[in-house]
Design a protein around this motif. Sequence first.
Motif, mmCIF file in Angstrom:
data_model
loop_
_atom_site.group_PDB
_atom_site.id
_atom_site.type_symbol
_atom_site.label_atom_id
_atom_site.label_comp_id
_atom_site.label_asym_id
_atom_site.label_seq_id
_atom_site.Cartn_x
_atom_site.Cartn_y
_atom_site.Cartn_z
ATOM 1 N N SER A 298 -9.398 -9.966 10.281
ATOM 2 C CA SER A 298 -10.224 -10.951 9.402
ATOM 3 C C SER A 298 -11.235 -10.509 8.236
ATOM 4 N N LEU A 299 -11.448 -8.986 8.417
ATOM 5 C CA LEU A 299 -12.326 -8.451 7.666
ATOM 6 C C LEU A 299 -12.137 -8.572 6.145
ATOM 7 N N PRO A 300 -10.809 -8.396 5.744
ATOM 8 C CA PRO A 300 -10.635 -8.590 4.336
ATOM 9 C C PRO A 300 -11.397 -9.760 3.582
ATOM 10 N N ARG A 301 -10.864 -10.644 4.537
ATOM 11 C CA ARG A 301 -11.416 -12.053 3.995
ATOM 12 C C ARG A 301 -12.633 -12.228 4.105
ATOM 13 N N MET A 302 -13.510 -11.783 5.029
ATOM 14 C CA MET A 302 -14.783 -11.988 5.312
ATOM 15 C C MET A 302 -15.579 -11.072 4.548
ATOM 16 N N MET A 303 -15.135 -9.899 4.151
ATOM 17 C CA MET A 303 -16.068 -9.052 3.309
ATOM 18 C C MET A 303 -15.367 -9.212 1.832
ATOM 19 N N GLY A 304 -14.697 -10.068 1.591
ATOM 20 C CA GLY A 304 -14.199 -10.104 0.144
ATOM 21 C C GLY A 304 -13.568 -9.052 -0.389
ATOM 22 N N ILE A 305 -12.382 -8.415 0.213
ATOM 23 C CA ILE A 305 -11.838 -7.192 -0.298
ATOM 24 C C ILE A 305 -10.406 -7.700 -0.335
ATOM 25 N N ASP A 306 -9.521 -7.777 -1.560
ATOM 26 C CA ASP A 306 -8.142 -8.081 -1.403
ATOM 27 C C ASP A 306 -7.213 -6.874 -2.094
ATOM 28 N N ARG A 307 -7.608 -5.508 -2.102
ATOM 29 C CA ARG A 307 -6.930 -4.630 -2.482
ATOM 30 C C ARG A 307 -6.483 -3.300 -1.315
ATOM 31 N N LYS A 308 -5.581 -2.682 -1.725
ATOM 32 C CA LYS A 308 -5.027 -1.767 -0.891
ATOM 33 C C LYS A 308 -6.034 -0.350 -0.887
ATOM 34 N N PRO A 309 -6.408 0.367 0.147
ATOM 35 C CA PRO A 309 -7.000 1.664 0.043
ATOM 36 C C PRO A 309 -6.129 2.736 -0.592
ATOM 37 N N GLU A 310 -6.884 3.891 -1.165
ATOM 38 C CA GLU A 310 -5.912 4.902 -1.828
ATOM 39 C C GLU A 310 -6.238 5.919 -1.048
ATOM 40 N N SER A 311 -5.474 7.122 -1.402
ATOM 41 C CA SER A 311 -5.601 8.402 -0.691
ATOM 42 C C SER A 311 -5.668 9.404 -1.743
ATOM 43 N N ARG A 312 -6.367 10.519 -1.578
ATOM 44 C CA ARG A 312 -6.487 11.438 -2.437
ATOM 45 C C ARG A 312 -5.223 12.794 -2.303
ATOM 46 N N ASP A 313 -4.940 12.857 -0.846
ATOM 47 C CA ASP A 313 -3.998 13.866 -0.502
ATOM 48 C C ASP A 313 -2.886 13.331 0.226
ATOM 49 N N GLY A 314 -2.621 11.905 0.405
ATOM 50 C CA GLY A 314 -1.441 11.402 0.934
ATOM 51 C C GLY A 314 -1.749 11.634 2.642
ATOM 52 N N LYS A 315 -2.920 12.188 3.053
ATOM 53 C CA LYS A 315 -2.917 12.064 4.316
ATOM 54 C C LYS A 315 -4.157 11.157 5.013
ATOM 55 N N THR A 316 -5.058 11.052 4.210
ATOM 56 C CA THR A 316 -6.121 10.345 4.707
ATOM 57 C C THR A 316 -6.620 9.115 3.797
ATOM 58 N N LEU A 317 -7.115 7.914 4.109
ATOM 59 C CA LEU A 317 -7.362 6.935 3.319
ATOM 60 C C LEU A 317 -8.867 6.825 2.922
ATOM 61 N N ILE A 318 -9.179 6.295 1.805
ATOM 62 C CA ILE A 318 -10.408 6.443 1.267
ATOM 63 C C ILE A 318 -10.853 4.653 1.548
ATOM 64 N N PRO A 319 -11.848 4.669 2.406
ATOM 65 C CA PRO A 319 -12.155 3.158 2.807
ATOM 66 C C PRO A 319 -12.709 2.368 1.698
ATOM 67 N N LEU A 320 -12.449 1.091 1.766
ATOM 68 C CA LEU A 320 -12.705 0.376 0.558
ATOM 69 C C LEU A 320 -14.178 -0.334 0.705
ATOM 70 N N GLU A 321 -14.709 -0.574 -0.023
ATOM 71 C CA GLU A 321 -16.439 -0.843 0.028
ATOM 72 C C GLU A 321 -16.739 -2.012 -0.868
ATOM 73 N N ASN A 322 -17.582 -2.794 0.106
ATOM 74 C CA ASN A 322 -18.281 -4.084 -0.661
ATOM 75 C C ASN A 322 -19.417 -4.424 0.221
ATOM 76 N N HIS A 323 -20.438 -5.032 -0.518
ATOM 77 C CA HIS A 323 -21.703 -5.380 0.059
ATOM 78 C C HIS A 323 -22.407 -3.951 0.874
ATOM 79 N N ASN A 324 -22.280 -2.890 -0.017
ATOM 80 C CA ASN A 324 -22.670 -1.612 0.494
ATOM 81 C C ASN A 324 -22.167 -0.993 2.072
ATOM 82 N N ILE A 325 -20.922 -1.628 2.346
ATOM 83 C CA ILE A 325 -20.266 -1.260 3.369
ATOM 84 C C ILE A 325 -19.036 -0.542 3.427
ATOM 85 N N LYS A 326 -18.728 0.482 4.023
ATOM 86 C CA LYS A 326 -17.478 1.152 3.917
ATOM 87 C C LYS A 326 -16.604 0.229 4.837
#
Length: 376
Positions: free
Chosen positions: A159-187
């Motif tokens: 339920s976090l995507p809806r409650m935190m207002g995030i509707d996009r997919k995370p990206e990766s710099r190296d293809g191994k780890t994901l970059i957390p998405l951020e909203n309301h100053n929360i990762k």
Amino acid sequence: MATVSEQSVQDALAQVADPGSGAALPELARVSGLVIKDGNVGFSLEVDPARGPALEALRKAAEDAVLRLDGVTSATAVLTAHRAGGSDGGGQSPQRAAPPQQQGRMPARRELPGIKSIIAVASGKGGVGKSTVATNLALALAGRGLAVGLLDADVYGPSLPRMMGIDRKPESRDGKTLIPLENHNIKCMSIGFLVAEDTPTIWRGPMVMSALEQMLRDVEWGALDVLVVDMPPGTGDAQLTMAQRVPLAGAVIVSTPQDIALLDARKGLNMFRRVDVPVLGIVENMSYFLCPSCGERSEIFGHGGARQEAEKLGVPFLGEVPLHLDIRTAGDGGTPIVAADPTGPHAEAFAAIAERVAETLAGPAQRKAAPSIVFE
């Protein structure tokens, strides 16, 4: 849209090669738990535990190969450990069994670099507003100047995507780890970022545990004071994974006032005690109803049950949160009430809970050595 068959997925995976070694996927992994639903494909790759970390690129290549199939809208693969004990029917050689003294022993809790404290927000049953408490607690802790992350561990009902207002997919710099998405100053991190909102997650326990491990350890959380984990309801695989794999600083138990909810909350609390995780306290959510028109207070679920239960069990009572339309609409709209109305009475209720949690975390170290658990 073309129909996706199990055979077409298996054929595509059979052609995948490991980017690192060049070996074919069938030589390194066994495909299991394959689920296809409305163009969404999920599966696990059972691999040798010793080689698991080195096969992340293979996992990604497998996802990409399936995603290229006609009719596939999303593809999710997770790495799971292939257990010893003879042939698996997939052509792999059996692995040597562990020494008797190591069999059945749970893995030790490993620190997450850069994260000072991890707290679980849990409940014994669903429908008590646990995710609402988790998101607003995270925001209230951030409001105290702390660097906060929020992990949605509810793989089956994120339920976090809806409650935190995030509707996009995370990206990766190296293809191994994901970059957390951020909203309301929360990762933030959730399986809901990786699959469509209306797509069911039909996974068995090992896949759930592997997915949680990846969202914990294969994410660039950075330096955090607190990582808040929104747990799924109950006392199943996800709860045990969290309790046994990471050094939880403590658990916050959410309940509503009525007896049946408190009974289930007691089970959740006792589970954390059994695995040596401190219980930071109990929150009574939907403690009373405030009429949005007249302001009249009605205790439709009873009142004070969680406080009494906390006293009976010898744990802190962290506070009560009312049942109010504004809290619900704020969460559904992607801006939790602490962010939508930070000076309002509902935000103050969460701020008081956050203050008690922060004071406990700032006190004597909550982390304890992992217990040695052996199944007999």
